[in-house]
Design a protein around this motif. Structure first.
Motif, PDB file in Angstrom:
ATOM      1  N   THR A 159       0.980  -1.821  -0.215  1.00 15.64           N
ATOM      2  CA  THR A 159      -0.914  -0.216   0.031  1.00 15.64           C
ATOM      3  C   THR A 159       0.694   0.774  -0.301  1.00 15.64           C
ATOM      4  OG1 THR A 159      -1.615  -1.413   1.347  1.00 15.64           O
ATOM      5  CG2 THR A 159      -2.297   0.821   1.045  1.00 15.64           C
ATOM      6  N   PHE A 160       2.166   1.287   0.596  1.00 14.02           N
ATOM      7  CA  PHE A 160       3.300   1.983   0.407  1.00 14.02           C
ATOM      8  C   PHE A 160       3.431   2.716  -0.575  1.00 14.02           C
ATOM      9  CE2 PHE A 160       6.881   4.908   0.934  1.00 14.02           C
ATOM     10  CZ  PHE A 160       6.591   5.849   2.152  1.00 14.02           C
ATOM     11  N   PHE A 161       3.891   1.769  -1.770  1.00 13.92           N
ATOM     12  CA  PHE A 161       4.582   1.748  -2.775  1.00 13.92           C
ATOM     13  C   PHE A 161       3.128   2.093  -3.598  1.00 13.92           C
ATOM     14  CE2 PHE A 161       7.826   0.080  -1.094  1.00 13.92           C
ATOM     15  CZ  PHE A 161       9.297   0.958  -2.192  1.00 13.92           C
ATOM     16  N   GLY A 162       2.047   1.696  -3.358  1.00 16.47           N
ATOM     17  CA  GLY A 162       1.001   1.670  -4.527  1.00 16.47           C
ATOM     18  C   GLY A 162       0.436   2.992  -3.908  1.00 16.47           C
ATOM     19  N   VAL A 163      -0.011   3.433  -2.919  1.00 14.05           N
ATOM     20  CA  VAL A 163      -0.722   4.969  -3.071  1.00 14.05           C
ATOM     21  C   VAL A 163       0.538   6.077  -3.148  1.00 14.05           C
ATOM     22  CG1 VAL A 163      -0.976   6.410  -1.109  1.00 14.05           C
ATOM     23  CG2 VAL A 163      -2.306   4.041  -1.171  1.00 14.05           C
ATOM     24  N   GLY A 164       1.629   6.012  -2.904  1.00 19.68           N
ATOM     25  CA  GLY A 164       2.796   6.110  -3.380  1.00 19.68           C
ATOM     26  C   GLY A 164       3.139   6.823  -4.636  1.00 19.68           C
ATOM     27  N   SER A 165       2.868   6.093  -5.467  1.00 16.56           N
ATOM     28  CA  SER A 165       3.406   6.114  -6.528  1.00 16.56           C
ATOM     29  C   SER A 165       2.568   7.109  -7.417  1.00 16.56           C
ATOM     30  CB  SER A 165       2.927   4.718  -7.413  1.00 16.56           C
ATOM     31  OG  SER A 165       4.071   3.498  -7.159  1.00 16.56           O
ATOM     32  N   VAL A 166       0.779   6.759  -6.673  1.00 18.27           N
ATOM     33  CA  VAL A 166      -0.730   8.010  -7.228  1.00 18.27           C
ATOM     34  C   VAL A 166       0.157   8.685  -6.556  1.00 18.27           C
ATOM     35  CG1 VAL A 166      -2.630   8.497  -7.197  1.00 18.27           C
ATOM     36  CG2 VAL A 166      -2.041   5.691  -7.139  1.00 18.27           C
ATOM     37  N   VAL A 167       0.625   9.805  -5.494  1.00 13.10           N
ATOM     38  CA  VAL A 167       0.879  10.390  -4.363  1.00 13.10           C
ATOM     39  C   VAL A 167       1.474  11.390  -5.440  1.00 13.10           C
ATOM     40  CG1 VAL A 167       2.550  11.761  -2.815  1.00 13.10           C
ATOM     41  CG2 VAL A 167       0.165  10.315  -2.427  1.00 13.10           C
TER      42      VAL A 167
END
Length: 392
Positions: free
Chosen positions: A107-115
């Protein structure tokens, strides 16, 4: 690039250290806990499966949270998980702590990619993702070798105490630098999102990621025993050689992002071809010390040249779904590949033909990913040719 991207890279650095440092400590962990090398290798598979399960679950559970809040909560889980690793009294306790830590990863990399993609112009999105993932590459060039040395000198638990401290520092940096303006939750329908993610081209995109990264981790999980038992290096040489791997990661990651900004599909296919060639010829290179070191660097470059192209490719195929969910699913796919690769490598070692065959078995996986990618492209073209009435 905005400072917030470097804050995301700081979080990625901490996560990268905890994911990868165990490779350099397999011999120490197996000796201390009284388990085989292949059993110790399954700590990588357990972590990766934790990412696979945790990525969609936590992304859905936090879907209405501000994104900055999500990132901070994930870093808190990461820090507590590493603290539990440092205190784990036995193998299965360590496994459970690794899985807990892994829940934050996807989730960190998933949400971080969107941010990250929301902070830059449209023609810089793949480069923004690559910059965030630079935290992983720096983890490998600095954090993992240092963590390996620390674990070998003071015991493997010392490494996890150090990573716990890294988690605290990363939490503080994200708190300070990631803007609240990037924290708006996306308005999406879960059922509709899952329907988009269930489309054949999207599923094939996920499968491409899984197969490509399974090849990487079938080798990288067992890099320490490969270098010591096949090439003949002393255990103390593993940490400096991992610096070369980290240098390759940085070069491959940045190059993959640049190429993907211009030629996305060609970057996906080309990076998989290069990865297959490196894995296949590494079988022979491991019998020479100089060539083994060179190929460790090439493996790092080939492995991370695939990351930004595959992440952007899946995000494009999943257009219409919630971005955070699609991105997290692909991070889960990367880690399913990690788990599969570690398991395949362990089976080759434990049940034959043995450690020396790991590289050529791994080389069979990226060509499989190429076949799947080709099928996904064919489906895309067929869909575009269909009349609108046929697609409705």
């Amino acid at each position: 690039m905005p400072l917030a991207l470097y804050a995301l890279a700081a979080g990625a650095f901490g996560i990268g250290v905890t994911e990868f440092v165990i490779m350099g400590l397999l011999l120490d962990v197996s000796t201390d806990l009284g388990v085989s090398i292949s059993a110790a290798g399954q700590l990588i598979s357990g972590y990766a499966l934790g990412v696979v399960v945790g990525a969609p679950l936590l992304t859905i559970a936090t879907g209405r949270w501000p994104r900055k809040t999500v990132l901070l909560a994930l870093m808190a889980i990461f820090t507590l998980g590493n603290l539990a690793c440092a205190l784990a009294p036995a193998y299965w306790t360590l496994m459970a702590a690794r899985v807990l830590t892994a829940f934050a990863h996807g989730t960190f990399f998933g949400v971080g990619s969107v941010v990250a993609t929301g902070l830059v112009a449209p023609n810089k999105k793949a480069s923004a993702i690559a910059l965030m993932f630079t935290g992983l590459t720096i983890a490998n060039i600095l954090g993992v070798p240092f963590g390996t040395w620390l674990g070998q000198a003071f015991g493997w638990r010392a490494t996890f105490w150090a990573v716990t401290l890294v988690g605290i520092v990363a939490f503080a940096i994200i708190l300070l630098l990631v803007p609240h303006s990037q924290a708006e939750p996306e308005k999406s329908n879960l059922r509709g999102d899952l329907a988009v993610l269930g489309r054949a081209p999207v599923l094939l995109g996920f499968a491409t990621t899984v197969l490509g990264y399974a090849g990487v981790f079938a080798v990288f999980t067992y890099i320490a025993p490969l270098l010591t038992e096949i090439t003949g290096f002393e255990e103390a040489a593993v940490s400096p050689i991992l610096l070369v791997f980290g240098g390759g990661l940085i070069a491959g990651n940045l190059a993959g992002g640049k190429f993907a900004d211009r030629w996305l599909v060609s970057s996906v296919l080309g990076s998989l071809v290069v990865l297959a060639l490196v894995l296949g010829t590494m079988t022979f290179a491991l019998h020479s010390r100089a060539m083994a070191v060179i190929y460790v660097g090439l493996l790092g470059a080939a492995a991370f040249a695939t990351v930004a192209p595959l992440q952007m490719w899946v995000l494009e195929k999943a257009e219409g779904a919630g971005q955070s969910l699609a991105s997290s699913f692909n991070i889960a796919a990367f880690n399913l590949g990690n788990a599969a690769g570690a398991w395949i490598g362990g089976m080759v070692i434990a049940n034959g033909p043995g450690l020396g065959a790991v590289t050529w078995v791994a080389a069979l996986l990226p060509p499989s990913a190429l076949v799947v990618a080709w099928l996904a492209l064919r489906l895309d073209r067929l869909t575009l040719r269909e009349p609108a009435s046929a697609r409705s």
